[in-house]
Scaffold this motif. Structure first.
Motif, PDB file in Angstrom:
ATOM      1  N   HIS A 112     -11.400  -4.221  10.166  1.00  0.00           N
ATOM      2  CA  HIS A 112     -11.425  -5.554  10.795  1.00  0.00           C
ATOM      3  C   HIS A 112     -12.630  -6.368  10.307  1.00  0.00           C
ATOM      4  O   HIS A 112     -12.507  -7.572  10.035  1.00  0.00           O
ATOM      5  CB  HIS A 112     -11.484  -5.420  12.316  1.00  0.00           C
ATOM      6  CG  HIS A 112     -10.143  -5.203  12.955  1.00  0.00           C
ATOM      7  ND1 HIS A 112      -9.114  -6.113  12.875  1.00  0.00           N
ATOM      8  CD2 HIS A 112      -9.659  -4.149  13.693  1.00  0.00           C
ATOM      9  CE1 HIS A 112      -8.053  -5.661  13.537  1.00  0.00           C
ATOM     10  NE2 HIS A 112      -8.353  -4.469  14.032  1.00  0.00           N
TER      11      HIS A 112
ATOM     12  N   LYS B 178      -9.204 -19.124  11.111  1.00  0.00           N
ATOM     13  CA  LYS B 178      -8.558 -18.635  12.329  1.00  0.00           C
ATOM     14  C   LYS B 178      -8.396 -17.112  12.270  1.00  0.00           C
ATOM     15  O   LYS B 178      -8.756 -16.392  13.209  1.00  0.00           O
ATOM     16  CB  LYS B 178      -7.200 -19.303  12.505  1.00  0.00           C
ATOM     17  CG  LYS B 178      -6.478 -18.865  13.777  1.00  0.00           C
ATOM     18  CD  LYS B 178      -5.131 -19.558  13.928  1.00  0.00           C
ATOM     19  CE  LYS B 178      -4.419 -19.076  15.183  1.00  0.00           C
ATOM     20  NZ  LYS B 178      -3.085 -19.710  15.339  1.00  0.00           N
ATOM     21  N   LYS B 179      -7.868 -16.617  11.144  1.00  0.00           N
ATOM     22  CA  LYS B 179      -7.701 -15.169  10.993  1.00  0.00           C
ATOM     23  C   LYS B 179      -9.055 -14.465  10.902  1.00  0.00           C
ATOM     24  O   LYS B 179      -9.220 -13.350  11.395  1.00  0.00           O
ATOM     25  CB  LYS B 179      -6.857 -14.858   9.753  1.00  0.00           C
ATOM     26  CG  LYS B 179      -5.388 -15.183   9.942  1.00  0.00           C
ATOM     27  CD  LYS B 179      -4.553 -14.707   8.753  1.00  0.00           C
ATOM     28  CE  LYS B 179      -3.068 -14.962   8.984  1.00  0.00           C
ATOM     29  NZ  LYS B 179      -2.248 -14.527   7.838  1.00  0.00           N
TER      30      LYS B 179
ATOM     31  N   TYR C 214     -11.768 -15.347  12.401  1.00  0.00           N
ATOM     32  CA  TYR C 214     -12.283 -15.238  13.766  1.00  0.00           C
ATOM     33  C   TYR C 214     -11.548 -14.149  14.548  1.00  0.00           C
ATOM     34  O   TYR C 214     -12.164 -13.380  15.297  1.00  0.00           O
ATOM     35  CB  TYR C 214     -12.127 -16.589  14.469  1.00  0.00           C
ATOM     36  CG  TYR C 214     -12.573 -16.563  15.909  1.00  0.00           C
ATOM     37  CD1 TYR C 214     -13.933 -16.586  16.232  1.00  0.00           C
ATOM     38  CD2 TYR C 214     -11.651 -16.500  16.943  1.00  0.00           C
ATOM     39  CE1 TYR C 214     -14.355 -16.555  17.554  1.00  0.00           C
ATOM     40  CE2 TYR C 214     -12.063 -16.464  18.258  1.00  0.00           C
ATOM     41  CZ  TYR C 214     -13.418 -16.491  18.553  1.00  0.00           C
ATOM     42  OH  TYR C 214     -13.820 -16.451  19.856  1.00  0.00           O
ATOM     43  N   GLU C 215     -10.220 -14.065  14.374  1.00  0.00           N
ATOM     44  CA  GLU C 215      -9.433 -13.047  15.083  1.00  0.00           C
ATOM     45  C   GLU C 215      -9.898 -11.636  14.724  1.00  0.00           C
ATOM     46  O   GLU C 215     -10.079 -10.777  15.595  1.00  0.00           O
ATOM     47  CB  GLU C 215      -7.939 -13.200  14.737  1.00  0.00           C
ATOM     48  CG  GLU C 215      -7.313 -14.445  15.366  1.00  0.00           C
ATOM     49  CD  GLU C 215      -5.888 -14.676  14.859  1.00  0.00           C
ATOM     50  OE1 GLU C 215      -5.451 -13.921  13.951  1.00  0.00           O
ATOM     51  OE2 GLU C 215      -5.221 -15.612  15.354  1.00  0.00           O
ATOM     52  N   HIS C 216     -10.087 -11.390  13.429  1.00  0.00           N
ATOM     53  CA  HIS C 216     -10.517 -10.046  12.997  1.00  0.00           C
ATOM     54  C   HIS C 216     -11.963  -9.777  13.415  1.00  0.00           C
ATOM     55  O   HIS C 216     -12.312  -8.631  13.747  1.00  0.00           O
ATOM     56  CB  HIS C 216     -10.357  -9.891  11.484  1.00  0.00           C
ATOM     57  CG  HIS C 216      -8.936  -9.694  11.058  1.00  0.00           C
ATOM     58  ND1 HIS C 216      -8.253  -8.519  11.293  1.00  0.00           N
ATOM     59  CD2 HIS C 216      -8.054 -10.527  10.434  1.00  0.00           C
ATOM     60  CE1 HIS C 216      -7.012  -8.637  10.821  1.00  0.00           C
ATOM     61  NE2 HIS C 216      -6.866  -9.837  10.299  1.00  0.00           N
TER      62      HIS C 216
ATOM     63  N   TRP D 151     -13.355 -10.909  16.115  1.00  0.00           N
ATOM     64  CA  TRP D 151     -13.283 -10.606  17.549  1.00  0.00           C
ATOM     65  C   TRP D 151     -12.819  -9.163  17.762  1.00  0.00           C
ATOM     66  O   TRP D 151     -13.384  -8.439  18.589  1.00  0.00           O
ATOM     67  CB  TRP D 151     -12.324 -11.583  18.214  1.00  0.00           C
ATOM     68  CG  TRP D 151     -12.310 -11.472  19.709  1.00  0.00           C
ATOM     69  CD1 TRP D 151     -13.145 -12.064  20.595  1.00  0.00           C
ATOM     70  CD2 TRP D 151     -11.407 -10.671  20.492  1.00  0.00           C
ATOM     71  NE1 TRP D 151     -12.838 -11.716  21.878  1.00  0.00           N
ATOM     72  CE2 TRP D 151     -11.765 -10.849  21.862  1.00  0.00           C
ATOM     73  CE3 TRP D 151     -10.341  -9.834  20.191  1.00  0.00           C
ATOM     74  CZ2 TRP D 151     -11.092 -10.224  22.889  1.00  0.00           C
ATOM     75  CZ3 TRP D 151      -9.668  -9.206  21.225  1.00  0.00           C
ATOM     76  CH2 TRP D 151     -10.039  -9.402  22.558  1.00  0.00           C
ATOM     77  N   GLU D 152     -11.775  -8.732  17.019  1.00  0.00           N
ATOM     78  CA  GLU D 152     -11.288  -7.352  17.123  1.00  0.00           C
ATOM     79  C   GLU D 152     -12.383  -6.358  16.742  1.00  0.00           C
ATOM     80  O   GLU D 152     -12.557  -5.316  17.377  1.00  0.00           O
ATOM     81  CB  GLU D 152     -10.074  -7.143  16.204  1.00  0.00           C
ATOM     82  CG  GLU D 152      -8.803  -7.822  16.669  1.00  0.00           C
ATOM     83  CD  GLU D 152      -8.210  -7.163  17.912  1.00  0.00           C
ATOM     84  OE1 GLU D 152      -8.586  -6.012  18.219  1.00  0.00           O
ATOM     85  OE2 GLU D 152      -7.393  -7.805  18.592  1.00  0.00           O
TER      86      GLU D 152
END
Length: 501
Positions: free
Chosen positions: A232, A246-247, A249-251, A253-254
């Motif tokens: 991640h 966006k992706k 930030y998502e990774h 966060w994970e």
């Protein structure tokens, strides 16, 4: 391994060690110390692992078990590498290599060379690191040990990656991956991540994504949480470079979620093992104390019988009776002294274990503070990047990026982590804030309490600045203001004052 199974395994190994001690078989006792050392290494309770391995090593040295000494020194060296004590690791590994060469114990020598090379890599001494890894590769090749060859190829690739020689790094990673993929080993996960890193660092982002995503799928299949976390993190970096924020930030966060979960899981597991050890030793101490008390009771009964018999004897032997009575009294005093000594020894053991637990919690607290700093830095860097992009007039996504930057800034301002961090700190130092408030000349602000807490952890101004998201100069000014509110003379250091509270 869940907590119940973990406790069951520990008790089994502990009982097996006690049985081996009663058999007086040096080989069996050494084997059980080694078994317990492996258990503690797997549960990451490294201080106990080193204690068990050291006990096994002493017995192996007394019995001149040379091959076993080499194996144990390799394992001790590997643990010191894990806890970043490179100097001690190198000492044990150099001794292991010298002994293995004398015995012609080629595999143990190859393993020692591989671990030693990793030590030098961590220290940034890449020339020595390559020399030892190449030596290990030669030895494993001579043994036709394919797994050893694959491990060393990955290590060499990692060194070349550190040296920014990505073509060579890629070549060695592919060799390692070919073997681990063939035998379907979970070790291929880390190699795939390394290959993805090489592609990302050479601006081949799509290929980097492919390898990192494949690494994450395998990590999920094998249940390797650390590797999922690493994947991640790498995906967040690659998507950021591709400007897919966006992706990214998502990774990111994970990655932070898994990292936090792993931190708590690891520490709870270690505390559970330490608690089990403490309870076991406490029970053993009670059993030993009861045994000694029973011995004293029997001695008292014997004394009473002797006294009763003496009353019935003729007065002519009264002197003999008194002599015997004095002897029995001396024995009784000796028994009482042994009981007292046993109690003192057990209290010392309990104090040592409590100190170990405090050290573990303190180390965990420092690690948690560094985790906050790392998270803040990652989020700050990403926020800064988004703000820069939002200033580019030709981009259609300007308003969206601004909104995302605001969300990140909002996340950085949240106090939840500080509340959790301060609760964790109070578990380790419950009286600190009370003592600090009583000692202060005037009331301390929440910012000053935070600064005092970080100084109590003996963090540097640079580390504190990273955690508080201020400049080192701001930290120095804050330290000066805090000092003025405390009863400290000009010669005493602020940190020493806080450490002694």
């Amino acid at each position: 391994m869940n907590d119940e199974l973990q406790d069951s395994v520990f008790y089994q190994y502990k009982n097996e060690l006690e049985i081996a001690k009663k058999s007086n078989s040096v080989l069996k006792i050494t084997e059980k110390y080694l078994q317990l050392g492996d258990f503690f290494q797997q549960t990451e309770v490294y201080t106990e692992a080193i204690d068990q391995y050291t006990s096994a090593l002493k017995m192996a040295e007394q019995q001149h078990l040379d091959s076993l000494q080499v194996i144990l020194k390799n394992r001790i060296g590997k643990i010191y590498l894990s806890i970043k004590n490179y100097e001690k690791a190198e000492t044990f590994l150099m001794e292991s290599i010298e002994s293995a060469q004398k015995q012609k114990f080629t595999k143990a020598e190859a393993i020692a060379e591989e671990i030693l090379g990793s030590c030098f890599e961590k220290e940034g001494n890449y020339l020595h690191a390559l020399e030892h890894q190449q030596r290990s590769l030669e030895l494993f090749t001579r043994l036709n040990d394919e797994e050893g060859i694959a491990i060393v190829n990955e290590n060499i690739g990692s060194i070349y990656e550190d040296l920014n020689q990505f073509e060579k790094a890629h070549e060695y990673f592919l060799k390692s991956y070919a073997y681990f993929q063939q035998i379907k080993s979970e070790k291929q996960i880390n190699v795939l991540n390394n290959i993805g890193d090489v592609y990302r660092k050479t601006n081949r982002y799509e290929e980097a994504l492919g390898y990192t995503q494949k690494s994450m799928r395998l990590a999920e299949k094998f249940g390797e949480k650390h590797q999922i976390e690493s994947a991640h993190k790498d995906l967040a970096k690659t998507y950021a470079l591709l400007e897919d924020h966006k992706k990214a930030y998502e990774h990111l966060w994970e990655y932070n979620q898994i990292q936090e979960q792993q931190f708590y899981t690891q520490n709870f597991r270690q505390l559970n093992v330490l608690q089990t050890i403490y309870e076991t030793e406490q029970k053993e101490a009670k059993i030993e104390l009861l045994t000694q008390q029973n011995t004293i009771n029997k001695a008292n009964q014997n004394l009473m019988l002797l006294g009763g018999g003496a009353v019935l004897l003729v007065s002519g032997i009264s002197l003999l009776f008194m002599n015997r009575k004095r002897k029995e009294k001396t024995k009784l005093q000796a028994y009482e002294q042994r009981v007292l000594q046993a109690e003192l020894e057990k209290k010392a053991i309990e104090e040592k274990k409590l100190q170990d637990e405090i050290q573990l919690k303190t180390a965990s607290l420092s690690k948690y503070s560094l985790n906050i700093a790392q998270k803040n830095k990652l989020l700050s860097d990403l926020s800064a990047t988004l703000k820069k992009m939002s200033s580019r007039s030709k981009m259609d996504t300007q308003s969206k990026i601004k909104d995302l930057a605001k969300e990140l800034d909002f996340a950085l301002q949240q106090e939840d982590e500080w509340d959790e961090f301060m609760n964790f700190f109070e578990d380790v130092h419950p009286q600190f804030f009370k003592d600090l408030a009583q000692a202060a000349i005037s009331k301390l602000s929440s910012a000053e309490l935070r600064l005092a807490m970080l100084l109590r952890l003996n963090l540097s101004s640079k580390e504190i600045a990273s955690i508080l998201r201020v400049t080192p100069d701001s930290v120095r000014v804050a330290r000066y203001r805090l000092r003025k509110k405390l009863p400290i003379n000009s010669k005493q250091e602020l940190v020493h004052f806080l450490m002694n509270l």
